[in-house]
Design an enzyme around this catalytic site. Sequence first.
Site, PDB file in Angstrom:
ATOM      1  CG  ASP A  67       2.697   1.995   8.227  1.00  0.00           C
ATOM      2  OD1 ASP A  67       2.389   3.067   7.827  1.00  0.00           O
ATOM      3  OD2 ASP A  67       2.225   0.869   7.393  1.00  0.00           O
TER       4      ASP A  67
ATOM      5  CG  HIS B 291       5.214  -1.609  10.109  1.00  0.00           C
ATOM      6  ND1 HIS B 291       4.060  -1.612  10.722  1.00  0.00           N
ATOM      7  CD2 HIS B 291       5.136  -1.947   8.882  1.00  0.00           C
ATOM      8  CE1 HIS B 291       3.214  -1.572   9.698  1.00  0.00           C
ATOM      9  NE2 HIS B 291       3.617  -1.736   8.699  1.00  0.00           N
TER      10      HIS B 291
ATOM     11  CG  ASP C 201      -0.339  -0.121   2.517  1.00  0.00           C
ATOM     12  OD1 ASP C 201       0.652  -1.066   2.468  1.00  0.00           O
ATOM     13  OD2 ASP C 201      -0.740   0.281   3.499  1.00  0.00           O
ATOM     14  CG  HIS C 202       3.294   2.208   2.507  1.00  0.00           C
ATOM     15  ND1 HIS C 202       3.690   3.498   3.474  1.00  0.00           N
ATOM     16  CD2 HIS C 202       2.725   1.418   3.220  1.00  0.00           C
ATOM     17  CE1 HIS C 202       2.894   3.314   4.554  1.00  0.00           C
ATOM     18  NE2 HIS C 202       2.227   2.098   4.493  1.00  0.00           N
TER      19      HIS C 202
END
Length: 340
Positions: free
Chosen positions: A225, A201, A105-106
Amino acid sequence: MAGSIRKMPWSLLVGVAISLAIGPGIPNIAASEEHPVSGEIVVTLLGTGGPEPTATRFGPATLIQAGGLSLLFDAGRGVTVRLYQLGISSGKGIDAVFLTHYHSDHVEGLPDLWMTGYMFGPFGSRSRPLRLWGPSDGKEPSGAARIAKGLTEAFSDDTRIREADEHIATIATQIEARDFQPDRVVFDESGVKVTAFTVDHGDLVKPSVGYRIDYGSRSVTLSGDTKFSENLIKFASGTDLLIHEVFAMSPQLATLPQLKPVADHHSSPEQAGAVFSRVKPKLAAYSHLVLLGVSADEILSRTRGAYQGPVAAGEDLMRFEVGNSIVVKRWNQDLRRYSD
C-alpha cells in the site's frame, strides 16, 4: 475397527473421509498443487480487493511460487478459501508468509490460515511452525512478533484442546515470527531472494513495505500500500512484473471529507501510471483495487494517460507465469481450472 473409528476425534474422521473420497466440488489437494516450471515465477492473485467484505474480490493476498517454494504476501479476508479452491494446502502448501503492513485488511485472514493449517486433513496438517515475516516498528514485541504473540494468546484454548483431543503436534500450532528493518534482503532460500523496501502509506501508517522477489533472471515486485513512491521505483527497476495497488472514486464520492484521508494514503491510476512509465516492467498489473463508483475499465483508461505499456486489472485467482514472456491466465469458475 468399528470401535477404533468411534474413538477417533471428529476432525480426524473428517480428514480421513476427505482423503479417501474427494466429493463433488471439493478439490483434490494432494493431486492439485501446482508448481512452476523450472526457472519460472508463478504469481497468483488470491485476493485483489480492499476492506469491503465482498465475495467478488477477497482481501489482499498474493501467492508467489518459485524454486519449489510457495510464498504468501499478505493474508487478507478469504485467503484460506482461495488456496482451497486451487487445491493448495494452508498447512503443507505455504512455506512463508510476508506482511506489507498491519492494517486489518492485510492481516484478517491470518488467524484462519494459521489455525486451518494445523488442523488434520489435506487442507492443513502443517508439521512445523508457521513462518511469518513483517516490518519492525521498533516496539517490543515488534511487528510480526506482536501479532504472533497475540494470536497465540487469543486462541490458546483451541491449540490446547486440539493438542490433547486430536493429537495435533505442538510445533504445528506455533508461529515463528521474524521482524526486519526494510531496504534489504529479508529472505534467501532455494535460489529465491526477497527484498523488502519502504513505501509511503502515509505518516501514521509506518512501517509499510513493498517486496521484490528475484529468482534466477526473473523478478516480480509488489508495491504494497503506497502513494507515489520514489523508493518503489528504485527497487522495482528492471522487474518483469510490477503488481501495484490503486484507489479511485467517482467525482461525487470525492466530495466526501471522510474519504479524503483514505485517498491520500493510496495511488491514483494517474500516479500508478507515472510509476509504470519510470519502471518500464514487461507487464504492470493492478491488485488491491479499491474502486468507489468507478470500474476497472475506467482505471485502465486513466492509467494510459501516463503509461502506454501493457497493463492489466487484476482479478481474484488471476495467474501470471513469468518466464521468457509473461503468460496471463484467468480462473474459470465453472470448470474450476485455468483457461488459456
